[in-house]
Each structure stands twice: as structure tokens, then as C-alpha cells.
Design a protein around this motif. Structure first.
Motif, PDB file in Angstrom:
ATOM      1  N   GLU A  22      78.640 -75.132  65.741  1.00  0.00           N
ATOM      2  CA  GLU A  22      78.671 -75.719  67.083  1.00  0.00           C
ATOM      3  C   GLU A  22      77.973 -77.075  67.078  1.00  0.00           C
ATOM      4  N   ARG A  23      76.867 -77.169  66.369  1.00  0.00           N
ATOM      5  CA  ARG A  23      76.159 -78.444  66.287  1.00  0.00           C
ATOM      6  C   ARG A  23      77.000 -79.488  65.553  1.00  0.00           C
ATOM      7  N   ALA A  24      77.671 -79.062  64.498  1.00  0.00           N
ATOM      8  CA  ALA A  24      78.518 -79.993  63.748  1.00  0.00           C
ATOM      9  C   ALA A  24      79.687 -80.476  64.599  1.00  0.00           C
ATOM     10  N   GLU A  25      80.289 -79.576  65.385  1.00  0.00           N
ATOM     11  CA  GLU A  25      81.397 -79.967  66.255  1.00  0.00           C
ATOM     12  C   GLU A  25      80.919 -80.922  67.346  1.00  0.00           C
ATOM     13  N   VAL A  48      80.961 -82.410  74.201  1.00  0.00           N
ATOM     14  CA  VAL A  48      79.626 -82.277  73.589  1.00  0.00           C
ATOM     15  C   VAL A  48      78.767 -81.324  74.414  1.00  0.00           C
ATOM     16  N   ASP A  49      78.785 -81.467  75.740  1.00  0.00           N
ATOM     17  CA  ASP A  49      78.011 -80.584  76.612  1.00  0.00           C
ATOM     18  C   ASP A  49      78.466 -79.136  76.473  1.00  0.00           C
ATOM     19  N   ALA A  50      79.780 -78.925  76.364  1.00  0.00           N
ATOM     20  CA  ALA A  50      80.300 -77.562  76.233  1.00  0.00           C
ATOM     21  C   ALA A  50      79.841 -76.934  74.918  1.00  0.00           C
ATOM     22  N   GLU A  51      79.887 -77.712  73.826  1.00  0.00           N
ATOM     23  CA  GLU A  51      79.402 -77.179  72.551  1.00  0.00           C
ATOM     24  C   GLU A  51      77.913 -76.872  72.637  1.00  0.00           C
ATOM     25  N   GLY A  52      77.187 -77.652  73.431  1.00  0.00           N
ATOM     26  CA  GLY A  52      75.762 -77.381  73.624  1.00  0.00           C
ATOM     27  C   GLY A  52      75.520 -76.046  74.313  1.00  0.00           C
ATOM     28  N   ARG A  53      76.383 -75.666  75.257  1.00  0.00           N
ATOM     29  CA  ARG A  53      76.241 -74.355  75.913  1.00  0.00           C
ATOM     30  C   ARG A  53      76.457 -73.233  74.908  1.00  0.00           C
ATOM     31  N   HIS A  54      77.415 -73.407  74.035  1.00  0.00           N
ATOM     32  CA  HIS A  54      77.663 -72.381  73.015  1.00  0.00           C
ATOM     33  C   HIS A  54      76.485 -72.294  72.039  1.00  0.00           C
ATOM     34  N   PRO A  70      72.299 -71.758  57.480  1.00  0.00           N
ATOM     35  CA  PRO A  70      73.349 -72.026  56.486  1.00  0.00           C
ATOM     36  C   PRO A  70      73.946 -73.407  56.707  1.00  0.00           C
ATOM     37  N   ARG A  71      74.754 -73.818  55.769  1.00  0.00           N
ATOM     38  CA  ARG A  71      75.473 -75.078  55.921  1.00  0.00           C
ATOM     39  C   ARG A  71      76.682 -74.877  56.837  1.00  0.00           C
ATOM     40  N   PRO A  72      77.020 -75.871  57.642  1.00  0.00           N
ATOM     41  CA  PRO A  72      78.247 -75.749  58.455  1.00  0.00           C
ATOM     42  C   PRO A  72      79.471 -75.773  57.551  1.00  0.00           C
ATOM     43  N   ASP A  73      80.610 -75.402  58.119  1.00  0.00           N
ATOM     44  CA  ASP A  73      81.856 -75.407  57.355  1.00  0.00           C
ATOM     45  C   ASP A  73      82.125 -76.801  56.793  1.00  0.00           C
ATOM     46  N   ALA A  74      82.621 -76.827  55.561  1.00  0.00           N
ATOM     47  CA  ALA A  74      82.876 -78.119  54.894  1.00  0.00           C
ATOM     48  C   ALA A  74      83.879 -78.961  55.672  1.00  0.00           C
ATOM     49  N   GLY A  75      84.876 -78.288  56.259  1.00  0.00           N
ATOM     50  CA  GLY A  75      85.883 -79.029  57.022  1.00  0.00           C
ATOM     51  C   GLY A  75      85.285 -79.747  58.215  1.00  0.00           C
ATOM     52  N   THR A  76      84.359 -79.080  58.916  1.00  0.00           N
ATOM     53  CA  THR A  76      83.733 -79.701  60.085  1.00  0.00           C
ATOM     54  C   THR A  76      82.844 -80.858  59.671  1.00  0.00           C
TER      55      THR A  76
END
Length: 362
Positions: A22-25, A48-54, A70-76
Motif C-alpha cells: 500500500e505504501r509503495a502504491e 494517495v489518500d485512499a491507499e493511506g486508509r488501507h 518485507p520488501r514490496p512486490d518487485a512490480g510495484t
């Protein structure tokens, strides 16, 4: 789906993974917003605000910031890197595909609202990407398909000529001739196509032919409403619009010709410029068509030249196929493999024909 009563260590590790993703997105959308202005920037910051709620949801379940994440997904991570440096339509297309793969619909600890958010995010990013696709659709379409046509047609040409056993200089001459003939044909065809499309749009757009006589129409009984009905308005809306226009015309300065406000948006941006499309088509066909000829230009001949040409064109076909896949919102790998198979299939047919001609002439 109801969440289990007691989370397991595996659940907590999964939550931590969701948290970093979520932070990476949010980072992706923040970087994209930094490269935009106006409405598009506001939309991205809202994401960005919506990802912050998640993010807050997973932090609450974890009981605060974990000691190790952990590390975020490589694709993100890759999308974030591209967003910071380019911020292009390709990044939005990648983000669109990523939003379509959200795991929250089957995640027992995610709320229904979070799963719904992710689906909406996919539609939002798809809409933003669509704006970019429309801006690119004219010239970029000519460029991508011009390069792909150059790759496939000239690879097939040099494979077929080379298979007959002629000297390398003759293969080189054939490849250059095919490049020039194809590029000129593509440029001319694209010019005619785009110019014809623009002329068709001009012929179908309202021309407001009767503007000069609008002040003389009867306010309550006039046929201007019929004009708006031909443009798709309902009868009541057309009548109201006609009355509004006639009233405005009668109150205008009679010493100046009256002109109605623009009724339709300009679609010419979508079509693009005929000259730009023709030039792009010429140059990109030539850039694609030169690739199969490179081995012969640098002095190779025979089987080594054929293998080198196949490798170079294969890489280029994979790149153009992936680019088309990204822009169309489809799977880039599948589109890349499809382009490769089509190109190699055409080359195989002409190579076999060249072998047959070479044997028969021998």
C-alpha cells in the motif's frame, strides 16, 4: 467473508506485505501527481489518500509499525521507479494492470469497502490512462505499427532473398530497397488515411451556416430546434436550446455578425496531424526495417547473418509487442510473444520459399 478469530503468524506476515505494498502504491501515485497539474493531479492525490486508509487498516491489525517489514512486490517498486523518472502513459498502464490484481476480494481480513476501493481504483487509473492513450493515438499509433511493419516485412524479405543463396551484397541491396519502398508507402498511406479522417470529421461537424440570420428568427416559433434535434437532443431540450440561442442573438450587437458558441468538442486531437503521422510512419517503418539488414551492413553473410538478424528482430518485436500491450491495457508478455510468433512465422514462410527457389535455380 468472515475473518478468523485468531490470526496466525502467517496472517501477520501477509498483513505486513499488504502494508508495504500500500505504501509503495501510494508512492507511485504521489510521483505521478508531482508531474501533473489540475484535475489529474487532484485525482492522483485522492488515490494517495485512499491507499493511506488501507495502510492504516493493516497497521491497526498489526498493532503498530512492525520491527521488520518485507520488501514490496518487485512490480510495484518498478512502477514507482518509472513514475519518478518518466510519469508517462506506460506507468499508468502498468498501474492499471496492478490494480486489477488486488487480493482483497478473497482476503478475510480486508473489509468489503477496501475490496470495493481497489476495483474503483482500477477504473480511475484506467480513465487516466485512457486520456493519455487518446493524446497519443494518432502519431503514436503510426509510429508503433510502422516500426512493427518494418521489422516483419523486411525480415521476411531478407530471409527469403538470403535463402536463395545469392551473395550478401544482393541481400543488402534488397533490404535497403525494401526499407525505402515500404517507408515511402507507409508514409503516403498514413498521410492519406489521417487527412481523409480529418476531412470526414470536418464534413460531419456542425457548421452554424445560419448564424447570420438568427437575430431575425421568431423567438417562439422557429426551426432552430430542429437543428439541435438532428444533433441528438430531445425535443424539449432542443426547443429550450433554440430559444436560448435566438434570445441571445436578438440581444447581441447587431453591428457585428452573431456567432453561436461552439457546440461540439474538437475531435482532431484524437486523429492527429496528417503530416506528423506520415513522418512518424516513414521514420519508424525505416527504423524497424533497418534492423534485419544490420548484419549484412556490418559485413556478415550466410547463416551467421540470418541468425543475427533473427535475434535482433526478435528482441525488437518483443519490445514493440509489450509496448502495444501496455498501451492497450492488455498483458504485455502475451502481446510480446504474439508479435514474435507473427514475425517469425512470416520470416519462416519466405525463407522456405527462398530455399525452394534456390534449389530450383541451382
Amino acid at each position: 467473508m468472515r475473518a478468523p478469530a485468531e490470526p496466525t503468524p502467517h496472517d501477520r506476515r501477509r498483513w505486513a506485505k499488504y502494508l508495504v505494498n500500500e505504501r509503495a502504491e501510494a508512492h507511485v501515485y504521489r510521483e505521478l501527481a508531482a508531474r501533473r497539474t489540475g484535475e489529474e493531479r487532484d485525482i492522483l492525490l485522492a488515490l494517495v489518500d485512499a491507499e493511506g486508509r488501507h495502510e492504516t487498516h493493516w497497521l491497526t491489525l498489526l498493532g503498530g509499525e512492525p520491527a521488520r517489514l518485507p520488501r514490496p512486490d518487485a512490480g510495484t517498486v518498478l512502477i514507482g521507479w518509472l513514475a519518478k523518472r518518466f510519469g508517462s502513459i506506460f506507468v499508468l498502464a502498468l498501474a492499471q494492470n496492478a490494480e486489477a490484481r488486488s487480493p482483497y476480494e478473497s482476503e478475510p481480513f480486508a473489509t468489503p469497502a477496501m475490496a470495493a476501493d481497489e476495483k474503483i481504483h482500477h477504473e480511475v487509473v484506467r480513465g487516466l490512462a485512457a486520456r493519455g492513450r487518446r493524446r497519443l493515438s494518432g502519431t503514436f499509433r503510426a509510429a508503433v505499427f510502422g516500426a512493427n511493419d518494418g521489422l516483419v516485412s523486411n525480415l521476411a524479405l531478407v530471409m527469403g532473398v538470403g535463402a536463395t543463396g545469392v551473395p550478401g551484397q544482393f541481400v543488402l541491396f534488397s533490404g535497403i530497397a525494401g526499407l525505402l519502398a515500404g517507408a515511402l508507402s507507409m508514409g503516403a498511406g498514413e498521410f492519406v488515411s489521417v487527412r481523409s479522417q480529418r476531412e470526414l470529421l470536418e464534413a460531419t461537424e456542425p457548421n452554424n451556416f445560419a448564424d447570420s440570420v438568427l437575430p431575425d428568427l421568431d423567438l417562439d416559433a422557429n426551426e432552430l430546434a430542429l437543428v439541435y434535434r438532428t444533433r441528438g437532443m430531445s425535443a424539449p431540450d432542443a426547443l429550450a436550446r433554440a430559444r436560448e440561442i435566438v434570445e441571445d442573438a436578438q440581444q447581441s450587437d447587431r453591428s457585428q455578425p452573431y456567432r453561436r458558441p461552439a457546440e461540439v468538442a474538437d475531435d482532431h486531437e484524437v486523429v492527429g496531424s496528417a503530416w506528423r503521422a506520415a513522418l512518424s510512419s516513414f521514420l519508424f517503418f525505416a527504423s524497424g526495417a533497418i534492423v534485419p539488414v544490420l548484419p549484412w551492413i556490418f559485413g556478415l553473410s550466410g547463416f551467421p547473418a540470418v541468425i543475427t538478424a533473427l535475434v535482433l528482430v526478435g528482441i525488437a518485436l518483443l519490445a514493440t509487442g509489450a509496448a502495444v500491450g501496455l498501451l492497450s491495457g492488455g498483458p504485455p508478455l502475451r502481446r510480446a510473444v504474439r508479435q514474435l510468433l507473427i514475425g517469425y512465422g512470416a520470416a519462416a514462410i519466405t525463407y522456405l520459399l527462398g530455399l525452394l527457389f534456390g534449389v530450383s535455380m541451382g
